[in-house]
Structure formats: structure tokens, C-alpha cells
Design a protein around this motif. Structure first.
Motif: not given
Length: 189
Positions: A132-150
Motif C-alpha cells: 500500500g501507499r506506493w502512490g505517495w512515492m510515485l508522486f514524490s518522484g514526479i515532483v522531483d522530476l518537475v522541479l528538475a525540469a523547472i
């Protein structure tokens, strides 16, 4: 009944309630410093760059002193290279802090990319295992990639605010956590 003791010296441990105000004060200081870093990120970024420069310089000098003190120990040349690298990197950051902020921003961006990919893969691995709760880790990874892109999209301009803003956000969350701990400890017996 035994009195709880510290793991670092056997001294009796006072209850958290005794320290609640110290936690709140430290939390408030972090909140104020974090807000200042966010309001004036270029100054915070330069301050962080200069601070890291001093850390590298001092650690390099200490490394060199220890290397020469133990010059007959194995790994002398690797230790010498490490100490010289620390001194050189520290001097570069102190002499050219704006350029140093650019370099540190690129390092931060690389970290966000690697951390984002690793977090996403970690989350997907957990999804396959039906945990359970793997979605939070997925979201965290996506946020990291968005920050890098910005950061990449606005580079080199983002170097003026990225370090200061992110450290400021970190300080605000840390300060809020300490205030929460302190206020909770105040109410405990």
C-alpha cells in the motif's frame, strides 16, 4: 523502577516537557530564517554557496593536515588528492560564489533527476508487490522530476533562486515540525 538514561553518557534523561519552549523557540527561528530565504532567495543562495565553500575549504585543510600526519599509512596519495580537491573546490566557491551557485544548482538538478527516477522505480516495484501507499512515492518522484525540469528550463536564471528557495522551504517545514513537537511536549506529563 529505573530512571531513563541517555545512550551517550548514562546521564538521567529529563522529560520532553522540560524542553518544550526550546523546541518552540528553535522552530520559530527556523520559520523566520526560512521565510527570509524564500523572500530574498538570491541572498540566501549566495549565503549557502559561501557556507559550502568554507565547509569544503576547512575540510580540505584538515584532510591535508591529517594526510601528512599519517603519511606512511596506506592510501596516502588518494587522501592527498581528496584534501587538495576540497581546498580547491572551497576556494573556487569563495572566490566566485555566483559561478559556484550555478554549479551547485546543476548538481541539485542532477540530484532531483536521479532521485526522481529512483523514487518512481521504487514506487512501481512496490505496486507490483501489492504494498500500500506506493502512490505517495510515485508522486514524490514526479515532483522531483518537475522541479528538475523547472530548474533546467530557466537555467541560468534559476540559479539565483533555486538553492535559497528550497533551503527556505526546508527550514519552514523543519521549524513547523519543531514547534509541533514542542507544543505537544508541553501538554505531556
Amino acid at each position: 523502577m529505573s530512571i531513563p538514561t541517555s545512550a551517550f553518557g548514562g546521564q538521567p534523561v529529563r522529560p520532553m516537557r522540560s524542553y518544550w519552549l526550546l523546541f518552540v523557540i528553535e522552530g520559530l527561528v527556523l520559520l523566520v530564517l526560512g521565510a527570509l530565504a524564500i523572500v530574498v532567495p538570491p541572498i540566501a543562495t549566495l549565503g549557502i554557496t559561501i557556507f559550502i565553500g568554507w565547509l569544503l575549504l576547512i575540510s580540505g585543510v584538515v584532510g591535508l593536515v591529517m594526510t601528512f600526519a599519517a603519511r606512511h599509512a596506506p592510501g596516502f596519495w588518494w587522501s592527498l588528492v581528496s584534501g587538495l580537491l576540497g581546498v580547491a573546490a572551497g576556494l573556487v566557491l569563495l572566490a566566485w560564489p555566483v559561478s559556484g551557485a550555478l554549479s551547485l544548482t546543476l548538481v541539485l538538478t542532477a540530484f532531483f533527476i536521479v532521485e526522481g527516477v529512483a523514487s518512481i522505480m521504487y514506487a512501481l516495484d512496490h505496486r507490483r508487490q501489492l504494498s500500500g501507499r506506493w502512490g505517495w512515492m510515485l508522486f514524490s518522484g514526479i515532483v522531483d522530476l518537475v522541479l528538475a525540469a523547472i530548474i533546467i528550463a530557466g537555467f541560468p536564471g534559476t540559479a539565483l533562486w533555486a538553492l535559497g528557495t528550497l533551503v527556505g522551504i526546508n527550514m519552514i517545514f523543519g521549524g513547523a515540525s519543531l514547534i509541533g513537537i514542542g507544543l505537544h511536549a508541553r501538554g505531556t506529563t
